[in-house]
Scaffold this motif. Sequence first.
Motif, mmCIF file in Angstrom:
data_model
loop_
_atom_site.group_PDB
_atom_site.id
_atom_site.type_symbol
_atom_site.label_atom_id
_atom_site.label_comp_id
_atom_site.label_asym_id
_atom_site.label_seq_id
_atom_site.Cartn_x
_atom_site.Cartn_y
_atom_site.Cartn_z
ATOM 1 N N LYS A 234 0.343 -50.478 12.316
ATOM 2 C CA LYS A 234 1.558 -51.438 11.880
ATOM 3 C C LYS A 234 2.755 -50.705 11.230
ATOM 4 O O LYS A 234 3.891 -51.047 11.406
ATOM 5 N N SER A 235 2.639 -49.505 10.724
ATOM 6 C CA SER A 235 3.483 -48.627 10.491
ATOM 7 C C SER A 235 4.661 -48.335 11.529
ATOM 8 O O SER A 235 5.752 -48.285 11.674
ATOM 9 N N ILE A 236 3.912 -47.963 12.777
ATOM 10 C CA ILE A 236 4.601 -47.656 14.030
ATOM 11 C C ILE A 236 5.442 -49.123 14.588
ATOM 12 O O ILE A 236 6.710 -48.775 14.757
ATOM 13 N N VAL A 237 4.704 -49.968 14.400
ATOM 14 C CA VAL A 237 5.588 -51.321 14.609
ATOM 15 C C VAL A 237 7.085 -51.482 13.649
ATOM 16 O O VAL A 237 7.932 -51.760 14.288
ATOM 17 N N ASN A 238 6.606 -51.154 12.519
ATOM 18 C CA ASN A 238 7.764 -51.256 11.515
ATOM 19 C C ASN A 238 8.933 -50.105 11.891
ATOM 20 O O ASN A 238 10.105 -50.461 11.798
ATOM 21 N N CYS A 239 8.245 -48.883 12.243
ATOM 22 C CA CYS A 239 9.495 -48.122 12.754
ATOM 23 C C CYS A 239 10.180 -48.415 13.944
ATOM 24 O O CYS A 239 11.492 -48.400 14.041
ATOM 25 N N LEU A 240 9.537 -48.941 14.911
ATOM 26 C CA LEU A 240 10.267 -49.476 16.179
ATOM 27 C C LEU A 240 11.130 -50.582 15.727
ATOM 28 O O LEU A 240 12.059 -50.907 16.589
ATOM 29 N N LEU A 241 10.924 -51.480 14.705
ATOM 30 C CA LEU A 241 11.631 -52.427 14.382
ATOM 31 C C LEU A 241 12.841 -52.151 13.697
ATOM 32 O O LEU A 241 14.239 -52.345 13.955
ATOM 33 N N THR A 242 12.820 -51.127 12.683
ATOM 34 C CA THR A 242 13.641 -50.789 11.839
ATOM 35 C C THR A 242 14.711 -49.569 12.059
ATOM 36 O O THR A 242 15.802 -49.419 11.859
ATOM 37 N N ASP A 243 14.096 -48.632 13.220
ATOM 38 C CA ASP A 243 15.010 -47.583 13.398
ATOM 39 C C ASP A 243 15.175 -47.472 14.931
ATOM 40 O O ASP A 243 15.723 -46.548 15.540
ATOM 41 N N ARG A 244 15.261 -48.802 15.605
ATOM 42 C CA ARG A 244 15.485 -48.747 17.040
ATOM 43 C C ARG A 244 17.016 -48.622 17.355
ATOM 44 O O ARG A 244 17.301 -48.386 18.798
ATOM 45 N N ARG A 245 17.730 -48.970 16.379
ATOM 46 C CA ARG A 245 19.201 -48.837 16.779
ATOM 47 C C ARG A 245 19.710 -47.493 16.427
ATOM 48 O O ARG A 245 21.042 -47.304 16.502
ATOM 49 N N THR A 246 18.842 -46.599 15.846
ATOM 50 C CA THR A 246 19.629 -45.242 15.430
ATOM 51 C C THR A 246 19.740 -44.316 16.788
ATOM 52 O O THR A 246 18.849 -44.744 17.786
ATOM 53 N N SER A 247 20.510 -43.732 16.653
ATOM 54 C CA SER A 247 20.908 -42.789 17.743
ATOM 55 C C SER A 247 21.287 -41.444 17.283
ATOM 56 O O SER A 247 22.381 -40.954 16.713
ATOM 57 N N SER A 248 20.152 -40.658 17.568
ATOM 58 C CA SER A 248 20.270 -38.965 17.126
ATOM 59 C C SER A 248 19.133 -38.166 17.843
ATOM 60 O O SER A 248 18.407 -38.772 18.273
ATOM 61 N N THR A 249 19.507 -37.021 17.742
ATOM 62 C CA THR A 249 18.430 -36.076 18.232
ATOM 63 C C THR A 249 17.233 -36.111 17.578
ATOM 64 O O THR A 249 16.045 -35.872 18.232
ATOM 65 N N ASP A 250 17.100 -36.465 16.139
ATOM 66 C CA ASP A 250 15.836 -36.539 15.367
ATOM 67 C C ASP A 250 15.177 -37.906 15.516
ATOM 68 O O ASP A 250 13.884 -37.956 15.891
ATOM 69 N N SER A 251 15.899 -38.823 16.170
ATOM 70 C CA SER A 251 15.166 -40.136 16.967
ATOM 71 C C SER A 251 14.445 -39.939 18.111
ATOM 72 O O SER A 251 13.531 -40.386 18.321
ATOM 73 N N LEU A 252 15.277 -38.871 18.875
ATOM 74 C CA LEU A 252 14.663 -38.492 20.175
ATOM 75 C C LEU A 252 13.230 -37.828 19.929
ATOM 76 O O LEU A 252 12.353 -38.006 20.561
ATOM 77 N N ARG A 253 13.232 -37.006 18.932
ATOM 78 C CA ARG A 253 12.142 -36.406 18.519
ATOM 79 C C ARG A 253 10.987 -37.347 18.121
ATOM 80 O O ARG A 253 9.983 -37.178 18.453
ATOM 81 N N ALA A 254 11.420 -38.136 17.519
ATOM 82 C CA ALA A 254 10.594 -39.278 16.983
ATOM 83 C C ALA A 254 9.884 -39.906 18.337
ATOM 84 O O ALA A 254 8.848 -40.265 18.105
ATOM 85 N N TYR A 255 10.649 -40.514 19.286
ATOM 86 C CA TYR A 255 10.201 -40.983 20.251
ATOM 87 C C TYR A 255 9.282 -40.111 21.158
ATOM 88 O O TYR A 255 8.145 -40.774 21.626
ATOM 89 N N TYR A 256 9.465 -38.887 21.213
ATOM 90 C CA TYR A 256 8.689 -37.908 22.006
ATOM 91 C C TYR A 256 7.393 -37.652 21.140
ATOM 92 O O TYR A 256 6.290 -37.684 21.780
ATOM 93 N N ILE A 257 7.468 -37.829 19.701
ATOM 94 C CA ILE A 257 6.464 -37.834 19.022
ATOM 95 C C ILE A 257 5.232 -38.836 19.580
ATOM 96 O O ILE A 257 4.100 -38.867 19.522
ATOM 97 N N LEU A 258 5.872 -39.982 19.188
ATOM 98 C CA LEU A 258 5.069 -41.375 19.644
ATOM 99 C C LEU A 258 4.609 -41.509 20.965
ATOM 100 O O LEU A 258 3.523 -42.059 21.276
ATOM 101 N N LEU A 259 5.308 -40.776 21.979
ATOM 102 C CA LEU A 259 4.935 -40.821 23.350
ATOM 103 C C LEU A 259 3.500 -40.040 23.623
ATOM 104 O O LEU A 259 2.729 -40.538 24.308
ATOM 105 N N LEU A 260 3.332 -39.058 22.608
ATOM 106 C CA LEU A 260 1.938 -38.389 22.652
ATOM 107 C C LEU A 260 0.873 -38.808 21.874
ATOM 108 O O LEU A 260 -0.112 -38.427 21.918
ATOM 109 N N ASN A 261 1.239 -40.039 21.320
ATOM 110 C CA ASN A 261 0.254 -40.625 20.697
ATOM 111 C C ASN A 261 -1.039 -41.074 21.226
ATOM 112 O O ASN A 261 -0.901 -42.149 22.014
ATOM 113 N N PRO A 262 -2.269 -40.772 21.154
ATOM 114 C CA PRO A 262 -3.339 -40.979 21.877
ATOM 115 C C PRO A 262 -3.926 -42.439 21.611
ATOM 116 O O PRO A 262 -4.810 -42.942 22.342
ATOM 117 N N MET A 263 -3.458 -43.100 20.560
ATOM 118 C CA MET A 263 -3.851 -44.231 20.248
ATOM 119 C C MET A 263 -3.577 -45.263 21.159
ATOM 120 O O MET A 263 -3.988 -46.185 21.289
#
Length: 799
Positions: A234-263
Amino acid sequence: MMCKTFASSFSSFCTSIHFQKEIAFFSFQCERRPLDMLSSLLRQALPPRLHSRRSTASATTPSSSSASTPMLPKQPSHSTTPTPSIPHRRRRRRHRNTELPPIAPDATKAETLSAYAPHSEEGSEKNAGNPPAAKQTPSMHLIKARQLKYLSEIEPETLREMFYVGKSSSQWKEMKEYCLTIFESFNNMVAIFKVKDLGTSYLSSDCILRKEMLDVTYDLITELPSEIQRLILKSIVNCLLTDRRTSSTDSLRAYYILLLNPMFDSTQTFGIFAHLLRQVASLTDQEHHYLVHWIKELQSTEFKSIINRLNSFITWKMFPNRPQDLPHPSKCTWWVPSAVKVMALFNAANNLVRPHIVPFEDFYNNSLERCDLLSEYYKWQNVYSHGGFSFCQYPFILSIGAKRSILQRDSEQQMIVMARKSLVDNVQKRQLPDIGMLFLNLKVRRSNLVSDSLNEIASKQSELKKKLKVTFAGEPGLDMGGLTKEWFLLLIRQIFDPDYGMFTFDKKAGVYWFSSAPCTNYQEFRLVGVLMGLAVYNSIMLDIRFPACCYKKLLSPAVVPYNNPKMPVGVAQLTLQDLQLVHPDIANGLKELLEYEGDVQEDFGLTFQVSYTELGCVKTHPLKTNGENIFVTNSNRGGYVQLYVDWILNKSVYEMFKEFYHGFHSVCASNALIMLRPEEVEMLVCGCPTLDLNELKAVATYDGYTSLDVTIKYFWDVVLKFPLEFQKKLLLFTTGSDRVPIGGTADMTFKITKVDDTSLLPMSHTCFNQLVLPTYKNKKTLRAKLLTAIQNAEGFGLE
């Protein structure tokens, strides 16, 4: 009431496959109450003592969380105008001011309170005559910052202890708060996993994440109770909804972290995974560039698990077990393209590393062989008329079997077109149709095999795209495939004989290479190219041992330049590693030169020229203009080695390879070659390099025999104990080729037919992969008769 509505709606969201409707509802709730998602974290923000002060203060003045809200002027008590009030909002504020535990268990009360104490006493002196004002509560940002700071300092061992304590006591409160805080926002993910004390050796574009902490977190998350995992999603969904328009290197790192999620390995989370993939696929090229360089740092096991996850997602979407569980097709058309585009990032990262992180075969999705591949191919070829997505745009995901199918069906279509053209020409010339006009008919003599083949091919250039049929002069026999296989085998054996002079053989490397000796007739090299093209075109396996760089050159370019005969062809960017596979002795010498620690110019005395032997005479050739006068030094030896490699593999054999290139592409002139890697071209030409007769035994069929018959048991006992050389001879005797198809022996047909006359030797029908085996009474006789047959099988014995 709104909180209950929000919670129940989100609970149904997590269990629902129809992501689109839930997204709209969830977005609406987030817009109304964006801070309610932090309520569970805020309950830990303040020590208990501060709660009572805050509650007391809230009874007289507004809390700091509403300090920025304009206050209505107070009305006199006797006024008849009713006092405006916002009872609902006040109740919500009071709810947020309920008792909260401290941020960190080890923080003392004094430290916690001092963080919110005033930094000067000027304000109290100025207001000495005024009524005492309520103390301001700490800002939410400060609370959040302190909490993130504490969580970001947790070490892996501490996290493991937290997990095991929760597991032993079934009290998951701390682990739950830790995980929900992480996935509350992109900023939280990066803040908690980012490396501290970077120093000056890092760039802002580096990944700089605590990979060990991230791995431990994900390992533990998969073992948490299912209800906590649902809250995390549920929290991940909230992130994808609220932070999807951000554009920064930290946002890329967050996408990278989520891609590794084994869930996301579970199909129940694929709906959320699809939206993550869509956002990653829609990033800019520069952002993809960063991601690729971060991905290439992954370990092979983790890299492969993500590739498998993406392939599973694609297969699940393309061929669902329960189609009713998916959204309406019109609402998820972007699922597969997004997944394939993200996989392209991993493919790019894999190609940047030598050796590769994983074999290129790990990207294959074998389930796609069930698709209409020819339709995908035509869609790719006619992008302006069809448009849209095609798997052929991303050939790394197509297996070699799928590519072979595309190439074969494309070849068949070209054969049909050529046959129809020949038929129309004959009709226009008022000639009777002849079945022979539908084929490329070659008639050759065994005694003049090379010259006859060269003359036949040269005279029938316009018919090379027809189906091949071969006839040996003076021999009865109808070619149903066996004679064609024998023609290829005998011709290749004669041309590649080192005494013939066209190719040299390096015993250490075990490969053939083009002879650089001067040649007056390059047409024979074109013939070899035609042979390879015909083999691929007619699905024949050849025993040609070329190095890998030969196939790189053969695809440079993959399509023959149109109306530009002067454009160089067959020239590739090759390295010392490529030379190692052709001439290992020369490559080792050049490698030693690069690693030499002394004075190269003084000790070696080399210049930018190469020496070679031609017809018994030593000759030299400059590697660059005035190269004979330029000494090789420690500073320019890298350039010398690269020029040396380029001369051996490209320039010295350019004329020979150019004819070879044009010969191959005169038959295989297909855009399907663009989809092939050099290794895949080699597999199409030479087949599978391994031979396993146990696999052949598993697919064998019998005519007159059964698998339990004594003769069949004798046969398999004998051949499985043969050395590899005799196993290949048996395969050659039975099928006409000692090479195994791409899919291995499991993809072959092999039939053993019974005959009662034990005086006969075993016979074969190579057109049908059929072995005729008499009913020999003992194993010794069977072995002797079989060896005699397979060692004397050329010409007369092959049909």
